[in-house]
Enzyme design. Structure first.
Site, mmCIF file in Angstrom:
data_model
loop_
_atom_site.group_PDB
_atom_site.id
_atom_site.type_symbol
_atom_site.label_atom_id
_atom_site.label_comp_id
_atom_site.label_asym_id
_atom_site.label_seq_id
_atom_site.Cartn_x
_atom_site.Cartn_y
_atom_site.Cartn_z
ATOM 1 N N HIS A 49 1.020 -1.335 0.043
ATOM 2 C CA HIS A 49 0.142 0.199 0.132
ATOM 3 C C HIS A 49 1.185 1.348 0.088
ATOM 4 C CE1 HIS A 49 -3.518 -2.457 1.824
ATOM 5 N NE2 HIS A 49 -3.422 -2.398 0.523
ATOM 6 N N GLU A 52 1.482 3.803 2.882
ATOM 7 C CA GLU A 52 2.119 3.224 4.183
ATOM 8 C C GLU A 52 3.516 3.281 4.121
ATOM 9 O OE1 GLU A 52 -0.035 -0.451 4.527
ATOM 10 O OE2 GLU A 52 -1.947 0.314 4.751
ATOM 11 N N HIS A 156 2.195 -3.589 7.157
ATOM 12 C CA HIS A 156 1.316 -2.565 6.669
ATOM 13 C C HIS A 156 1.056 -1.494 8.051
ATOM 14 C CE1 HIS A 156 -0.915 -4.395 3.366
ATOM 15 N NE2 HIS A 156 -0.143 -5.674 4.005
ATOM 16 N N GLU A 209 1.033 -5.224 11.321
ATOM 17 C CA GLU A 209 0.164 -4.107 11.129
ATOM 18 C C GLU A 209 0.910 -2.917 12.234
ATOM 19 O OE1 GLU A 209 -2.102 -2.282 9.287
ATOM 20 O OE2 GLU A 209 -2.999 -3.852 8.372
#
Ligand SMILES: [Zn+2]
Length: 238
Positions: A49, A52, A156, A209
């Site tokens: 992504h 990020e 992420h 994450e």
């Protein structure tokens, strides 16, 4: 009890450069080379992504601490360079690459995302015209099929958890080290995700994450753990 020796780190003055050999595994839509550094049992990837970018900075810092002989992993610093240059989650065609994998649940409908745990998922992106429609997705799949890693760790931000559908030893160790909750699902449907694809291939994939906090705090907390992961000090199995 046998204690594993700490990895040898390169001197601070030499940590400005990426010294590890890189191989090109594909190209983005805009023609930017997709690079993987090193090789090993684990494939670590950041910034699928493009918004990020903290994942790239943290993984790069860990990589730049390590002499070449200590690296036991393949490392992708940016799986979505076109998105990162635009500051967008999706790629140059506004496709969410992490919804573009050829899974049994891929669907052509728009996918919605949120950027922080308590936000509403209300921003639409495309999952692509068809499964694996994007060159960045195809290149990643071909790389994984070629490298055959024992585990994939994908970074992420910023949902602050370890997501591991298989509840693997690796996921449990990362959750314990990071002091983050270990989830077996993220709490909403993710058709076409890399994690679902990996599960359908029988591969272990752990989603890491990061927290919604400053880049400096993220480096302090996560770089030592990434160094242990990159040097094989956090094994894929137990
Ligand atoms: Zn993400």
């Amino acid at each position: 009890m046998n204690r594993v020796a700490a990895p040898e780190l390169i001197p601070r003055r030499d940590r400005g450069a990426l010294r590890h050999p890189a191989k090109t595994y594909g190209k983005s839509i805009d023609g930017i080379p997709l690079l993987v550094y090193g090789t090993g049992e684990i494939l670590i990837l950041a910034s699928i992504h493009g918004d990020e970018a903290e994942t790239t900075v943290v993984v790069s810092e860990a990589l730049r601490c390590l002499p070449e002989r200590e690296l036991r992993a393949g490392v992708i610093l940016c799986a979505n360079p076109d998105g990162m240059l635009r500051g967008t989650r999706g790629n140059a065609r506004t496709v969410d690459l992490n919804r573009n994998f050829p899974t049994s649940n891929w669907a052509p409908d728009a996918v919605f995302y949120k950027t922080r745990a308590n936000d509403t998922r209300d921003i639409a992106l495309s999952p692509g015209e068809k499964p694996a429609s994007e060159p960045e997705t195809i290149a990643l799949i071909e790389l994984i099929e070629r490298l055959k890693p024992r585990a994939i760790v994908t970074l992420h931000a910023a949902l602050a958890c370890i997501d591991d559908a298989g509840h693997s030893p690796l996921g449990r160790q990362l959750a314990a080290r990071c002091e983050l909750p270990l989830l077996t699902e993220i709490g909403y449907p993710t058709p076409g995700s890399m994690g679902t694809w990996a599960g359908e291939q029988g591969l272990t994939l752990v989603t890491w994450e990061l927290e919604a906090t400053s880049l400096y705090d993220l480096k302090d907390h996560h770089v030592p753990i990434l160094i242990d992961l990159m040097t094989g000090r956090i094994p894929c199995t137990s």
